[in-house]
Design an enzyme around this catalytic site. Structure first.
Site, PDB file in Angstrom:
ATOM      1  N   ARG A   1      25.289  12.863 -26.121  1.00 52.30           N
ATOM      2  CA  ARG A   1      25.347  13.899 -25.282  1.00 52.30           C
ATOM      3  C   ARG A   1      24.497  15.205 -25.556  1.00 52.30           C
ATOM      4  O   ARG A   1      24.597  16.344 -24.983  1.00 52.30           O
ATOM      5  CB  ARG A   1      26.786  14.349 -24.836  1.00 52.30           C
ATOM      6  CG  ARG A   1      27.722  13.273 -24.533  1.00 52.30           C
ATOM      7  CD  ARG A   1      28.924  13.752 -23.924  1.00 52.30           C
ATOM      8  NE  ARG A   1      30.054  12.802 -23.948  1.00 52.30           N
ATOM      9  CZ  ARG A   1      30.845  12.277 -24.700  1.00 52.30           C
ATOM     10  NH1 ARG A   1      30.759  12.786 -25.981  1.00 52.30           N
ATOM     11  NH2 ARG A   1      31.656  11.250 -24.648  1.00 52.30           N
TER      12      ARG A   1
ATOM     13  N   LYS B   1      12.272  18.274 -16.704  1.00 49.24           N
ATOM     14  CA  LYS B   1      12.660  17.208 -15.956  1.00 49.24           C
ATOM     15  C   LYS B   1      12.450  16.162 -16.734  1.00 49.24           C
ATOM     16  O   LYS B   1      11.353  15.776 -17.283  1.00 49.24           O
ATOM     17  CB  LYS B   1      11.681  17.089 -14.440  1.00 49.24           C
ATOM     18  CG  LYS B   1      12.083  17.901 -13.479  1.00 49.24           C
ATOM     19  CD  LYS B   1      11.602  17.622 -12.132  1.00 49.24           C
ATOM     20  CE  LYS B   1      11.946  18.359 -10.928  1.00 49.24           C
ATOM     21  NZ  LYS B   1      11.229  18.200  -9.807  1.00 49.24           N
TER      22      LYS B   1
ATOM     23  N   GLU C   1      -2.907  17.552 -11.015  1.00 44.78           N
ATOM     24  CA  GLU C   1      -1.741  18.396 -11.132  1.00 44.78           C
ATOM     25  C   GLU C   1      -2.321  19.964 -10.980  1.00 44.78           C
ATOM     26  O   GLU C   1      -1.761  20.915 -10.571  1.00 44.78           O
ATOM     27  CB  GLU C   1      -0.756  17.957 -12.164  1.00 44.78           C
ATOM     28  CG  GLU C   1      -0.044  16.846 -11.727  1.00 44.78           C
ATOM     29  CD  GLU C   1       0.942  16.809 -10.925  1.00 44.78           C
ATOM     30  OE1 GLU C   1       1.435  18.154 -10.501  1.00 44.78           O
ATOM     31  OE2 GLU C   1       1.900  16.089 -10.660  1.00 44.78           O
TER      32      GLU C   1
ATOM     33  N   LYS D   1       3.617  26.751 -13.727  1.00 42.09           N
ATOM     34  CA  LYS D   1       4.670  26.379 -13.728  1.00 42.09           C
ATOM     35  C   LYS D   1       6.107  26.848 -14.288  1.00 42.09           C
ATOM     36  O   LYS D   1       7.270  26.719 -13.966  1.00 42.09           O
ATOM     37  CB  LYS D   1       4.638  24.708 -14.174  1.00 42.09           C
ATOM     38  CG  LYS D   1       5.838  23.940 -13.977  1.00 42.09           C
ATOM     39  CD  LYS D   1       5.278  22.426 -14.105  1.00 42.09           C
ATOM     40  CE  LYS D   1       6.556  21.557 -13.844  1.00 42.09           C
ATOM     41  NZ  LYS D   1       6.793  20.370 -14.258  1.00 42.09           N
TER      42      LYS D   1
ATOM     43  N   GLU E   1      15.971  23.354  -9.355  1.00 43.77           N
ATOM     44  CA  GLU E   1      15.335  22.815  -8.153  1.00 43.77           C
ATOM     45  C   GLU E   1      16.163  23.055  -7.174  1.00 43.77           C
ATOM     46  O   GLU E   1      16.410  22.209  -6.019  1.00 43.77           O
ATOM     47  CB  GLU E   1      14.868  21.403  -8.327  1.00 43.77           C
ATOM     48  CG  GLU E   1      13.861  21.082  -7.044  1.00 43.77           C
ATOM     49  CD  GLU E   1      13.114  19.806  -7.253  1.00 43.77           C
ATOM     50  OE1 GLU E   1      13.407  19.076  -8.425  1.00 43.77           O
ATOM     51  OE2 GLU E   1      12.158  19.467  -6.628  1.00 43.77           O
TER      52      GLU E   1
ATOM     53  N   ARG F   1      11.523  25.821  -6.708  1.00 47.52           N
ATOM     54  CA  ARG F   1      10.843  24.714  -7.613  1.00 47.52           C
ATOM     55  C   ARG F   1      10.300  23.781  -6.782  1.00 47.52           C
ATOM     56  O   ARG F   1       9.142  22.873  -7.200  1.00 47.52           O
ATOM     57  CB  ARG F   1      11.672  24.341  -8.542  1.00 47.52           C
ATOM     58  CG  ARG F   1      11.295  23.294  -9.394  1.00 47.52           C
ATOM     59  CD  ARG F   1      12.220  23.000 -10.776  1.00 47.52           C
ATOM     60  NE  ARG F   1      11.667  22.061 -11.498  1.00 47.52           N
ATOM     61  CZ  ARG F   1      11.799  21.851 -12.717  1.00 47.52           C
ATOM     62  NH1 ARG F   1      12.841  22.436 -13.470  1.00 47.52           N
ATOM     63  NH2 ARG F   1      11.277  20.961 -13.415  1.00 47.52           N
TER      64      ARG F   1
ATOM     65  N   ASN G   1       6.385  19.942  -5.752  1.00 47.08           N
ATOM     66  CA  ASN G   1       6.256  18.930  -5.307  1.00 47.08           C
ATOM     67  C   ASN G   1       5.492  18.448  -4.102  1.00 47.08           C
ATOM     68  O   ASN G   1       5.035  17.511  -3.553  1.00 47.08           O
ATOM     69  CB  ASN G   1       7.708  18.234  -4.964  1.00 47.08           C
ATOM     70  CG  ASN G   1       8.499  17.702  -6.126  1.00 47.08           C
ATOM     71  OD1 ASN G   1       7.747  16.930  -6.859  1.00 47.08           O
ATOM     72  ND2 ASN G   1       9.822  18.045  -6.192  1.00 47.08           N
TER      73      ASN G   1
ATOM     74  N   HIS H   1       3.555  15.255  -3.674  1.00 44.52           N
ATOM     75  CA  HIS H   1       4.592  14.262  -4.178  1.00 44.52           C
ATOM     76  C   HIS H   1       5.514  13.391  -3.389  1.00 44.52           C
ATOM     77  O   HIS H   1       5.787  12.330  -3.690  1.00 44.52           O
ATOM     78  CB  HIS H   1       5.562  14.848  -5.235  1.00 44.52           C
ATOM     79  CG  HIS H   1       4.717  15.370  -6.584  1.00 44.52           C
ATOM     80  ND1 HIS H   1       3.660  16.169  -6.482  1.00 44.52           N
ATOM     81  CD2 HIS H   1       4.921  15.083  -7.808  1.00 44.52           C
ATOM     82  CE1 HIS H   1       3.362  16.385  -7.675  1.00 44.52           C
ATOM     83  NE2 HIS H   1       4.184  15.818  -8.497  1.00 44.52           N
TER      84      HIS H   1
ATOM     85  N   HIS I   1       4.796   9.830  -4.284  1.00 45.96           N
ATOM     86  CA  HIS I   1       5.838   8.827  -4.570  1.00 45.96           C
ATOM     87  C   HIS I   1       6.031   7.453  -3.866  1.00 45.96           C
ATOM     88  O   HIS I   1       6.175   6.620  -4.289  1.00 45.96           O
ATOM     89  CB  HIS I   1       7.384   9.568  -4.659  1.00 45.96           C
ATOM     90  CG  HIS I   1       7.480  10.752  -5.834  1.00 45.96           C
ATOM     91  ND1 HIS I   1       8.417  11.565  -5.908  1.00 45.96           N
ATOM     92  CD2 HIS I   1       6.577  10.772  -6.954  1.00 45.96           C
ATOM     93  CE1 HIS I   1       8.186  12.334  -7.051  1.00 45.96           C
ATOM     94  NE2 HIS I   1       7.213  12.033  -7.705  1.00 45.96           N
TER      95      HIS I   1
ATOM     96  N   HIS J   1       0.005   8.300 -11.532  1.00 47.90           N
ATOM     97  CA  HIS J   1       0.921   9.439 -10.820  1.00 47.90           C
ATOM     98  C   HIS J   1       0.188  10.250 -10.288  1.00 47.90           C
ATOM     99  O   HIS J   1       0.261  10.875  -9.010  1.00 47.90           O
ATOM    100  CB  HIS J   1       1.868   9.919 -11.865  1.00 47.90           C
ATOM    101  CG  HIS J   1       2.602  11.182 -11.250  1.00 47.90           C
ATOM    102  ND1 HIS J   1       3.581  11.119 -10.038  1.00 47.90           N
ATOM    103  CD2 HIS J   1       2.604  12.445 -11.617  1.00 47.90           C
ATOM    104  CE1 HIS J   1       4.109  12.111  -9.691  1.00 47.90           C
ATOM    105  NE2 HIS J   1       3.460  13.132 -10.636  1.00 47.90           N
TER     106      HIS J   1
END
Lengths: 358, 358
Positions: free
Chosen positions: A120, A142, A184, A226, A236, A240, A244, A247, A251, A264
């Site tokens: 955890r 992330k 990016e 960032k 997010e 935030r 994206n 993206h 994606h 990517h």
């Protein structure tokens, strides 16, 4: 060496940027509290930088193990993640064991997720060795893995103890991967800082040639931007999401072609072309700005035409995007350099964008 | 209905305890913000309470889906967890989809972990249908799955929106499972509240007979105690570890026999006998208290003699316990009713405890 601080209260951490950092013991020492360290890397990066990292850790007197994963986005799945858990349990890693991610975004995302979940939560350090991971995936917490039905669908928000971005490691980066990182950088300028976008246009040749000063400046400014966005919205909830930009389409390209076919950053580069087209069609962006954006993406040797997956497949893939709500696709659009708008779009206009960009 | 509040700041949530709660729409309504709900349950519980829960949710006008998992601790693994992700992605669940865990601790732990990881976090509600999950695993935000090399090794701290503990659901619980829940009730009294321990001794017959008033009182007091411990130490930095009394030995029993052979509560019951023996041997606990503890564990129809796994295997399994540090096993010992001590122990004394309790 430059240091950018990510201000997240008790989860704050530094990003160190510079040349030949991977071998510097003093950068790791403050962040390793337990008695053991597990380096997570891949078959490509371990032969290049594994020994330098192990050499940096050796003087700390910790038990150091290494788990070497197969390389590539196609391996960013549960089976590979489980190799990390297997290694941790076999080595009797405890709650104070520090994981060190040595590699690109895939290694960083999987190591961070393993750190978030093992017992955890255990500490981890990012040592990103690609431009993409230095400017993007090592900042913001992330972490995660892909699912056959969607990219990064399973993961956690989990912050590292530190990021050590060694610009020297980029000298061994293939040209395609360098370009994917520049995507990016371009995105960051476009959404948040018009002056930085101007700088990128002026320095795109130096970035393509992998000149260290230009790369260090690009990484620093991208991380600063960032970091400030993430500090304002760690999980997010709103702001935030602007990160994206490109993206949603990107994606879909990655999932539609099968992960690993396009990098990517390549998908994001092309996705920005598509998002800019949609921005113009919806009346939010000047055509002249769209052209500047497409030109710098092309100058970075990134694809500007989307693969023909079929319109229905694009729509289906975009509907499982994490930003979608009740099946409505949320697009991040550009309104001018440095400014964005998040909105839904009429389906026929999205089809027009697909028709124009495929 | 009684409500216990778990005070965790912006992650605070209520535990509602009472009869016939699973069908009460008004208990669910405040905690479902999005447009869809995914019920996660198993093949045993769905036929018993699935329709009542779906009936409670129907008036809310949400899209309600159900994923039915195989029943049992042996299925608390990645393969089963992935069935939840498959269902969520197939149903296009989004970041506001609420998961509802309908079942015992295995369902609660897996659903909570799925909620923690799906799109990096979606809301979830616990509807625990076993005594063990009502008193223990639905309070405190521990979620996760097992790994072949260790129990609950992969997981997250993640809090539900609410817990709805329906005492009526316990009427269908097999006797072995009821006893397994009573084990955690006994543990809670032993570590934190001598008066509650007295109450348990006096009411063990009523608990064994599944009398609703006694059960409601046991659930309420156990939740209050656990909630106060968790509020003081959400991420198990210190105090919270006392809740693991009996678990160091217990986890070794479960892993050594193979998950599912003994119920978790049975292993904890026997583990408390072993931990109490060790407490006496190390001079921390009076023999008279140990005898009272063993007597109430026996009266609850729980095992008081440990399985013969072999001493070496016990030691090996306890060294991968999450509380271990650098291979040193941390034991939670009893010093008197309501008080504990966390410490390591000389290996020969641990062997003496194993010899005396197997």
């Amino acid at each position: 060496m430059i240091t950018v601080n990510v201000d997240l209260g008790d989860r704050a951490y530094p990003i160190h940027i510079g040349s030949d950092l991977v071998g510097k013991t003093e950068l790791f020492a403050p962040h390793i509290a337990g008695s053991s360290v597990m380096i997570v890397t891949n078959t490509t990066v371990d032969p290049l930088y594994g020994d330098a990292l192990r050499g940096a850790l050796a003087p700390l007197g910790k038990k150091v193990s290494t788990v070497v994963l197969p390389d590539g986005e196609v391996h960013k799945n549960w089976e590979t993640l489980n190799l990390i858990f297997d290694a941790l349990l076999t080595e009797h890693a405890d709650r104070k064991t520090t994981l060190v991610a040595l590699g690109g975004g895939v290694i960083g995302d999987m190591t961070g997720f393993a750190a978030a979940c093992y017992m955890r939560g255990v500490p981890f350090i990012q040592v990103p060795t690609t431009l993409l991971s230095q400017v993007d995936s090592s900042v913001g917490g992330k972490t995660g893995i892909n699912h056959p039905l969607g990219k990064n669908m399973i993961g956690a928000f989990y912050q590292p103890q530190a990021v050590i971005a060694d610009i020297g490691a980029l000298s061994t980066l293939p040209g395609r991967e360098l370009a994917a990182g520049v995507a990016e950088v371009i995105k960051t300028g476009a959404i948040a800082d018009a002056a930085f976008f101007d700088w990128i246009e002026a320095n795109i040749g130096a970035l393509n040639r992998c000149e260290p000063e230009a790369l260090a400046q690009a990484v620093k400014r991208s991380c600063e931007i960032k970091a400030s966005v993430v500090a304002a919205d760690e999980r997010e909830g709103g702001l935030r999401a602007i990160l994206n930009f490109g993206h949603t389409f990107g994606h879909a390209i990655e999932a539609g072609l099968g992960y690993g076919e396009w990098l990517h950053g390549e998908a994001v580069g092309c996705g920005m072309v598509m998002a800019a087209d949609l921005s113009v069609r919806l009346g939010h962006l000047d055509e002249a700005v769209r052209k500047r954006l497409v030109a710098v993406i092309a100058a970075a040797n990134l694809p500007t035409r989307a693969p023909a997956l079929g319109d229905a497949r694009y729509m289906e893939l975009m509907k499982v995007d994490k930003k979608a709500e009740a099946g409505a696709i949320k697009f991040i659009l550009l309104t001018r350099l440095g400014n964005t708008l998040i909105t839904t779009a009429p389906e026929d206009i999205v089809h027009a964008t697909l028709a124009a960009t495929i």
